[in-house]
Design an enzyme around this catalytic site. Structure first.
Site, PDB file in Angstrom:
ATOM      1  N   LYS A  13       0.817  -1.229   0.000  1.00  0.00           N
ATOM      2  CA  LYS A  13       0.000   0.000   0.000  1.00  0.00           C
ATOM      3  C   LYS A  13       0.844   1.270   0.000  1.00  0.00           C
ATOM      4  O   LYS A  13       0.451   2.275  -0.575  1.00  0.00           O
ATOM      5  CB  LYS A  13      -0.989  -0.001   1.159  1.00  0.00           C
ATOM      6  CG  LYS A  13      -0.377  -0.013   2.542  1.00  0.00           C
ATOM      7  CD  LYS A  13      -1.458  -0.094   3.617  1.00  0.00           C
ATOM      8  CE  LYS A  13      -0.848  -0.114   5.006  1.00  0.00           C
ATOM      9  NZ  LYS A  13      -0.017  -1.312   5.255  1.00  0.00           N
ATOM     10  N   ARG A 127      12.384 -11.359   0.912  1.00  0.00           N
ATOM     11  CA  ARG A 127      13.141 -10.110   0.752  1.00  0.00           C
ATOM     12  C   ARG A 127      14.570 -10.278   1.277  1.00  0.00           C
ATOM     13  O   ARG A 127      14.799 -10.958   2.287  1.00  0.00           O
ATOM     14  CB  ARG A 127      12.493  -8.971   1.539  1.00  0.00           C
ATOM     15  CG  ARG A 127      11.217  -8.424   0.964  1.00  0.00           C
ATOM     16  CD  ARG A 127      10.716  -7.347   1.906  1.00  0.00           C
ATOM     17  NE  ARG A 127       9.459  -6.761   1.489  1.00  0.00           N
ATOM     18  CZ  ARG A 127       8.752  -5.936   2.247  1.00  0.00           C
ATOM     19  NH1 ARG A 127       9.178  -5.630   3.458  1.00  0.00           N
ATOM     20  NH2 ARG A 127       7.617  -5.430   1.818  1.00  0.00           N
ATOM     21  N   ARG A 160      16.241  -9.293   6.933  1.00  0.00           N
ATOM     22  CA  ARG A 160      16.019  -8.410   8.085  1.00  0.00           C
ATOM     23  C   ARG A 160      15.087  -9.074   9.092  1.00  0.00           C
ATOM     24  O   ARG A 160      14.215  -9.857   8.715  1.00  0.00           O
ATOM     25  CB  ARG A 160      15.404  -7.082   7.613  1.00  0.00           C
ATOM     26  CG  ARG A 160      16.366  -6.222   6.821  1.00  0.00           C
ATOM     27  CD  ARG A 160      15.770  -4.886   6.453  1.00  0.00           C
ATOM     28  NE  ARG A 160      14.581  -5.023   5.619  1.00  0.00           N
ATOM     29  CZ  ARG A 160      14.175  -4.112   4.741  1.00  0.00           C
ATOM     30  NH1 ARG A 160      14.856  -2.988   4.591  1.00  0.00           N
ATOM     31  NH2 ARG A 160      13.090  -4.294   4.025  1.00  0.00           N
ATOM     32  N   ARG A 171       3.055  -9.645  13.023  1.00  0.00           N
ATOM     33  CA  ARG A 171       2.549  -8.361  12.513  1.00  0.00           C
ATOM     34  C   ARG A 171       1.173  -8.539  11.870  1.00  0.00           C
ATOM     35  O   ARG A 171       0.298  -7.674  11.997  1.00  0.00           O
ATOM     36  CB  ARG A 171       3.533  -7.773  11.496  1.00  0.00           C
ATOM     37  CG  ARG A 171       4.820  -7.266  12.147  1.00  0.00           C
ATOM     38  CD  ARG A 171       5.838  -6.845  11.109  1.00  0.00           C
ATOM     39  NE  ARG A 171       5.444  -5.630  10.401  1.00  0.00           N
ATOM     40  CZ  ARG A 171       6.022  -5.202   9.284  1.00  0.00           C
ATOM     41  NH1 ARG A 171       7.017  -5.883   8.749  1.00  0.00           N
ATOM     42  NH2 ARG A 171       5.610  -4.095   8.709  1.00  0.00           N
TER      43      ARG A 171
END
Length: 213
Positions: A13, A127, A160, A171
């Site tokens: 987003k 990632r 990370r 989360r």
């Protein structure tokens, strides 16, 4: 044109908010950026927010909305803005709506970038970041030329902590508990628009553009 971007962490987003703001010539407003700017400028509101942040506390909703309204009252927001990262809860949305109502204003669109949890976990845990130069890659979608090595500076790529599977799942749980109810909230107000966030980035952008043009 006052737009709120909704969606789980990792749904994209923020990227879409920046693209929409650029296309329609309105500011992209992130609450984190506003806090940092106010603290840097030493404003009264910024110093008040800093007291909470220095203690590791959340900035109260009323103060966050005050800082937000101060930002959207500026000349560059005359034609609207894209809010990214606020509101995150129903009480925040209610405080924001009440404040806007006093100004005879309202949110025009709440755009939900819809991505299933399993896609987000896969997307974020794939990632890889370069601690040296900040470049980011993805093991599937944007792989480096040499596995584990940054294309830009030759640094070693890392996963990370924020992108680790267990962190992402935590989360997502917070998101479902606190933020997802906003989808029903804005749905009842008749301003909610959902787009499929699993398709290619430009297709998501086109779908949002078609809604708000």
């Amino acid at each position: 044109m006052k737009i709120i971007m909704l969606g789980a962490p990792g749904a994209g987003k923020g990227t879409q908010a920046k693209m929409i703001a650029e296309k329609f010539g309105v500011p992209h407003i992130s609450t984190g950026d506003i806090f940092r700017a106010n603290i840097k400028e030493g404003t009264e509101l910024g110093m008040e927010a800093k007291k909470y942040m220095d203690q590791g506390l959340l900035v109260p909703d009323e103060l966050t909305v005050k800082i937000l309204l101060d930002r959207v009252a500026r000349e560059d927001c005359a034609d609207g803005y894209v809010l990214d990262g606020f509101p995150r809860t129903i009480p925040q949305a209610e405080v924001l709506d009440a404040a806007l109502e006093k100004l005879n204003e309202k949110i025009d669109y709440a755009v939900n970038v819809d991505v299933p949890d399993e896609n987000i976990v896969k997307r974020m845990s794939g990632r890889r970041a370069c601690p040296k130069c900040g470049a980011t890659f993805h093991v599937e979608h944007i792989p480096p030329k040499q596995e584990g090595i940054c294309d830009s500076c030759g640094g070693e790529l890392v996963l990370r902590d924020d992108d680790r599977q267990e962190t992402v799942q935590n989360r997502l749980k917070v998101y479902h508990d606190q933020t997802q109810p906003l989808i029903d909230y804005y749905g009842k107000k008749g301003v909610l628009k959902s787009v499929d966030g699993t398709v290619e980035m430009q297709k998501v952008f086109q779908a949002i553009s078609d809604i708000i043009k």
